[in-house]
Design an enzyme around this catalytic site. Structure first.
Site, PDB file in Angstrom:
ATOM      1  CB  CYS A  20      -1.108  -0.213   0.884  1.00 32.44           C
ATOM      2  SG  CYS A  20      -2.415   1.058   0.762  1.00 32.44           S
ATOM      3  CG  HIS A  39      -3.191  -3.716   3.131  1.00 32.26           C
ATOM      4  ND1 HIS A  39      -2.547  -3.181   3.978  1.00 32.26           N
ATOM      5  CD2 HIS A  39      -4.065  -2.353   2.934  1.00 32.26           C
ATOM      6  CE1 HIS A  39      -2.563  -1.831   3.962  1.00 32.26           C
ATOM      7  NE2 HIS A  39      -3.463  -1.397   3.201  1.00 32.26           N
ATOM      8  CD  GLU A  78      -0.959  -6.352   5.304  1.00 28.93           C
ATOM      9  OE1 GLU A  78      -1.068  -6.676   4.159  1.00 28.93           O
ATOM     10  OE2 GLU A  78      -1.192  -4.935   5.885  1.00 28.93           O
TER      11      GLU A  78
HETATM   12  N1  GLN Z   1      -1.809   6.671   2.856  1.00 29.23           N
HETATM   13  C1  GLN Z   1      -1.811   6.085   1.767  1.00 29.23           C
HETATM   14  C2  GLN Z   1      -3.363   6.116   1.134  1.00 29.23           C
HETATM   15  O1  GLN Z   1      -4.406   6.545   1.732  1.00 29.23           O
HETATM   16  C3  GLN Z   1      -1.799   4.504   1.821  1.00 29.23           C
HETATM   17  C4  GLN Z   1      -2.673   3.641   2.894  1.00 29.23           C
HETATM   18  C5  GLN Z   1      -2.200   2.462   3.475  1.00 29.23           C
HETATM   19  O2  GLN Z   1      -1.040   1.871   3.340  1.00 29.23           O
HETATM   20  N2  GLN Z   1      -3.178   1.647   3.709  1.00 29.23           N
HETATM   21  O3  GLN Z   1      -3.499   5.865  -0.146  1.00 29.23           O
END
Ligand code: GLN
Length: 655
Positions: free
Chosen positions: A488, A620, A622
């Site tokens: 992310c 994600h 995970e």
């Molecule tokens: N802050 C980033 C976004 O909003 C990544 C978010 C995250 O890593 N979950 O896109």
């Protein structure tokens, strides 16, 4: 007698519960259900129709509820106890679901800081929940829904909404019965909501089909006696009455500390905790005692004497070598048979104290338990060690990256490696133009520690602190061919790094941190068009979406399929306008998704000929990793680390 009186008398005969034979119960809706025990005190005529309907459905489907409460102190292991009980039910062949009750006022965990509350776990349906739901999904191998996490905020919101539309017209809306009824409804609804055994990631097998569960594990967060959990406690007390004793049981997790030399096990904290539980009208059926050492027989006798919990149902949950041993430890103490007896599941011996039953269910030979034993053993008997660096912002709060750690653990078990995590604060890795630490000078060892890692994960995150450190870390990993997985924000940092150092857009950054980027092309990461900048709760791109993977890519090879479903939680994305330039410079976008607002970049990687493992995903990975089914991107990372470590040690031997 007049006709009127005759009619009235016959009505009383029909609706009055005492007018029925003892084994039959009449619910207000008009149908009769068979239930060996007397109906609960709170007769059906007092239940609101919605709740009554749900109670009846639960009884008709013979669905069982296990409530896990905690005493003495928080963080005592209610989650692990509850999910381990779930594993026992799974091994007995039942489909299990779970509900976590968090008595705080937040509507969900989405707006809570990882510093304070640990990680926000994301579900398939986009629910942003407490991290305990992650433990349930991993242990129970199910995909849960938003409703599987209930907070005071959620329940009050739902009751107030119902009040506004006039559902309680004319009534004074009160904690009892309105909030307590709403809580019971919520629990019973979750208990009947179909669940799939695995996330949709497991694709088209039978286990992925949604079916109604047979057992629901309810964990009441916090410690019994807390002011804020009172309405939930009262609701659970009423629920046991409404469902009947045989359909709902309580397991209380408590602490038995050892003090002195020689150490003596102290029962007083548990005695007090059970006493306060009973004052609230709940009676524990199982006492799960956490402590360093196994409970002594004399401790068990004393606890039983003071709490009235039968000796057999006092379970010793002492420290073990790894978490996967907890269900096995429960089986050794016959907890599965006791649960089955207590809840009248399977063969029931009438009149026998449930805590005295023999091992009725023989689950040790079940596939679930065999797998679990294998897992526990492989954690204890690794072939080699692997050091993985986690470079992030919430390093001091161990739980902030819980699912990342779990996913790494699953992959390390599968590759027979002992996992050692090197926690590195991203802001300590930032050097300015003169080579000095720019953001944080407190940890001078940070770069040395990073350089010792076999592989590195740059996980997700929010806010600018540590961003430069992450970007510089990724540059180092790319140039030095260290296996890397970006998640992310980690993928966004990967793209920014590539734009700056390979494509030549020196000021490339993310619109999350700089609104005033001069040229469009400096916006390597942009705000997603459908986002909401003012309302922060639940407004991100959340939950499971499909990603299509390119033939021949590392990601495709690892997943073994073209389409994968993974979970998201972000507001920003890679700027599609830059993709062709990045690709011609070597960073391939091998995973993409098509949704309402066009193409989204989901996975990027460098080819295997350039780098052993350089993969980053916008989603994600995970959250979908399971002990028996590690997530492919983590597995790829750990497999590569093992290979490169073996090659390195061969080279050292040759020297
Ligand atoms: N802050 C980033 C976004 O909003 C990544 C978010 C995250 O890593 N979950 O896109």
């Amino acid at each position: 007698m007049t006709l009127q009186y005759l009619l009235l008398f016959s009505c009383i005969l029909i609706v009055h519960p005492f007018s029925l034979p003892s084994h039959q119960v009449k619910l207000g809706g008009g149908s009769t259900i068979h239930n060996k025990r007397c109906r609960p005190l709170r007769t059906s005529s007092h239940l609101p129709p919605k709740l009554e309907h749900l109670v009846q459905d639960t009884l008709d489907s013979d669905r069982k509820i296990v409530v896990v409460t905690g005493g003495v102190l928080s963080g005592i292991g209610k989650g692990v106890t509850a999910s381990s009980m779930g594993v026992l039910f799974r091994a007995m062949g039942y489909r299990v679901t779970a509900l976590k009750i968090d008595p705080y006022l937040n509507v969900d965990a989405g707006t809570m800081s990882p510093f304070e509350h640990g990680e926000v776990f994301v579900l398939d349906d986009g629910g942003e929940t407490d991290l305990d739901l992650g433990n349930y999904e991993r242990f129970l191998s199910v995909s849960l829904t938003k409703d599987s996490n209930l907070s005071t905020g959620k329940i009050y919101q739902s009751v107030i909404e119902r009040e506004r539309v006039g559902e309680y017209l004319g009534k004074t809306v009160q904690v009892v019965p309105h909030i307590s009824d709403a809580i019971q409804e919520w629990i019973l609804k979750v208990a009947q909501t179909p669940v799939s055994r695995f996330s949709k990631v497991a694709n088209d097998n039978d286990d992925a089909k949604d079916e109604p569960p047979e057992v629901c594990i309810v964990e009441l967060g916090g410690t019994l006696g807390d002011i804020e959990s009172m309405p939930f406690v009262e609701a659970l007390r009423q629920l046991q009455e409404n469902l009947g004793y045989k359909n709902l049981c309580f397991a209380h997790v408590s602490l038995v500390p050892s003090l002195g030399d020689p150490a003596e096990q102290k029962t007083k904290p548990t005695q007090h905790s059970v006493k306060s539980m009973m004052q609230l009208g709940l009676r524990p059926d199982f006492l799960c005692c956490r402590g360093k050492e196994q409970l002594e027989p004399s401790t068990v006798s004393k606890l039983s004497l003071f709490t009235s919990v039968p000796k057999g149902a006092i379970v010793s949950l002492h420290d073990v070598s790894n978490i996967y041993r907890v269900p096995l430890m429960m089986i050794e103490q016959n907890v599965h048979s006791m649960l089955a007896q207590r809840l009248r599941l399977g063969p029931y011996e009438k009149g026998v104290d449930y805590s005295m039953v023999e091992d009725l269910t023989q689950i040790e030979e079940s596939v679930v338990i065999k797998d679990w034993k294998k897992l526990a053993d492989s954690v204890d008997e690794p072939e080699s060690e692997c050091v993985i660096g986690i470079v992030g912002k919430y390093i001091e709060q161990g739980d902030a990256y819980l699912s990342v750690v779990k996913a790494l653990t699953h992959a390390s078990i599968a590759t027979k490696q002992r996992l050692r995590i090197e926690w590195i604060e991203a802001s300590s890795l930032c050097k300015d133009d003169d080579g000095d630490d720019a953001e944080n000078v407190s940890d001078e060892t940070a770069w040395d520690r990073l350089k010792l890692c076999d592989g590195v994960v740059v996980p997700g995150g929010f806010g600018s602190r540590g961003m430069e450190g992450k970007i510089q870390t990724i540059q180092y990993l790319r140039e030095n061919k260290v296996p890397f997985l970006g998640i992310c924000l980690g993928m966004q940092a990967t793209v920014i790094e590539y734009c700056r150092n390979v494509v030549g857009i020196k000021k490339a950054h993310s619109a999350e941190f700089f609104d005033d980027l001069v040229k469009d092309e400096e916006d390597a990461v942009i705000f997603m068009p459908e986002g909401d900048r003012t309302r922060l709760g639940g407004t991100m791109r959340l939950g499971v979406r499909e990603t299509v993977l390119l033939e021949g890519s590392i990601a495709r090879k690892m997943y073994g399929s073209e389409k994968v479903m993974e979970r998201h939680r972000h507001r920003y994305e890679v700027n599609p306008a830059l993709v062709s330039r990045l690709e011609s410079a070597g960073l391939q976008f091998v995973g993409r998704n098509t949704d309402e607002s066009g193409q989204r970049m989901e996975v990027c990687e460098l080819s295997e000929s350039t780098h052993p493992y350089f993969v980053a995903s916008q989603y994600h990975p995970e959250f979908t990793s399971r002990p028996e089914l590690p997530n492919p991107l983590f597995l790829g990372l750990l497999q590569t680390c093992k290979k490169t470590a073996a090659a390195k040690s061969k080279a050292t031997v040759a020297n």
